[in-house]
Design a protein around this motif. Structure first.
Motif, short mmCIF file in Angstrom:
data_model
loop_
_atom_site.label_atom_id
_atom_site.label_comp_id
_atom_site.label_asym_id
_atom_site.label_seq_id
_atom_site.Cartn_x
_atom_site.Cartn_y
_atom_site.Cartn_z
N VAL A 169 10.39 -1.32 10.73
CA VAL A 169 9.98 -2.71 10.61
C VAL A 169 8.90 -2.96 11.65
O VAL A 169 9.11 -2.75 12.84
N TYR A 170 7.72 -3.39 11.22
CA TYR A 170 6.63 -3.70 12.14
C TYR A 170 6.74 -5.16 12.56
O TYR A 170 6.95 -6.04 11.73
N ARG A 171 6.55 -5.40 13.86
CA ARG A 171 6.74 -6.75 14.40
C ARG A 171 5.50 -7.19 15.17
O ARG A 171 4.81 -6.38 15.78
N GLY A 172 5.24 -8.49 15.13
CA GLY A 172 4.17 -9.07 15.95
C GLY A 172 2.85 -8.34 15.83
O GLY A 172 2.29 -8.18 14.74
N ARG A 179 -1.40 -4.33 9.08
CA ARG A 179 -2.15 -5.06 8.04
C ARG A 179 -3.65 -4.83 8.19
O ARG A 179 -4.36 -4.63 7.21
N ALA A 180 -4.13 -4.84 9.44
CA ALA A 180 -5.56 -4.64 9.69
C ALA A 180 -5.99 -3.23 9.28
O ALA A 180 -7.07 -3.04 8.70
N LEU A 181 -5.16 -2.25 9.57
CA LEU A 181 -5.49 -0.87 9.20
C LEU A 181 -5.54 -0.70 7.68
O LEU A 181 -6.41 -0.01 7.15
N ILE A 182 -4.58 -1.34 6.99
CA ILE A 182 -4.57 -1.27 5.53
C ILE A 182 -5.85 -1.87 4.96
O ILE A 182 -6.52 -1.28 4.10
N ASN A 183 -6.23 -3.05 5.45
CA ASN A 183 -7.45 -3.70 4.98
C ASN A 183 -8.68 -2.86 5.31
O ASN A 183 -9.62 -2.76 4.51
N PHE A 184 -8.69 -2.25 6.50
CA PHE A 184 -9.81 -1.43 6.92
C PHE A 184 -10.01 -0.24 5.97
O PHE A 184 -11.12 0.01 5.49
#
Length: 232
Positions: A169-172, A179-184
């Motif tokens: 589970v990724y937090r904060g 999320r940023a890496l996925i979008n990148f």
């Protein structure tokens, strides 16, 4: 999983590549699959031939009745009944053969590339390329799992409770970074000419078999996002 056509056309290559993975009794298993496939095709041809013969006789029967040749028509009907019984027997054998063939086929691992070195564990791996230098970490350096706990960015224990090992589970800031890496990566892939696809999170049994998730992970549907049903 390996395709039957590939096994038929490249039998020895498939066996040699599977030997790289130390597949037990690989030659026997591949030959069993090919024998069952030959049996399946023979049975299918017999079924098709009987169906064609039955259809031809059915047309004869109609013509004989029109011509008033009742005895000949009834004799043909008796023959049709025999053919239907034979067809049912062959269809049952065909279904059993296909079931056994599929079970053996999906149990056969995928074949690695011929360039992959044969080995039993990580010690047998070959270094193909090396870039840069390994950093020299200080004596008090923390492993990544301790860093994640220290900064509360990834919760491995909670992920294990929800789904199982390997699904944290990724937090904060950890969630934001994910999320940023996925979008990148998606943006860069799109810029390179790839089409972005958002598939369903659930798959049917056929898709699971096709990707190799089944039967390997059949008892772990939550971990591989598999449904407990087969879509129609």
């Amino acid at each position: 999983m390996l395709q039957l056509q590939f096994l038929r056309d490249n039998t020895q290559e498939a066996i040699e590549r599977l030997k790289i993975k130390n597949v037990k009794d690989v030659e026997l298993r591949v030959n069993e699959i090919l024998d069952l496939d030959n049996q399946r095709r023979r049975l299918q041809k017999e079924c098709d031939d009987i169906k064609a013969e039955s259809n031809a006789i059915a047309k004869e029967i109609g013509l004989l009745f029109k011509q008033g040749r009742q005895d000949e028509a009834n004799a043909k009907k008796a023959l049709t009944a025999e053919l239907k019984t034979r067809e049912k027997e062959l269809s049952d054998r065909l279904a059993d053969t296909e079931k056994e063939l599929n079970a053996k086929l999906i149990a056969l691992p995928n074949a690695p590339h011929i360039s992959v070195p044969k080995g039993k564990n990580a010690d047998d791996n070959e270094i193909v390329a090396h870039f840069g230098e390994k950093p020299q970490l200080p004596a008090d350096a923390l492993p990544h799992w301790e860093l994640c706990a220290k900064y509360n960015i990834i919760d491995f224990e909670l992920g294990n409770k929800i789904t199982g090992a390997g699904f944290p589970v990724y937090r904060g800031k950890g969630a934001a970074l994910q999320r940023a890496l996925i979008n990148f990566f998606l943006s860069n892939a799109a810029a390179a000419g790839f089409e972005e696809i958002q598939p369903p999170l659930m798959i049917n049994e056929a898709s699971g078999l096709g990707t190799g998730q089944l039967p390997d992970k059949e008892g772990q549907p939550p971990k591989c996002l598999l449904p407990t049903f087969t879509a129609t």
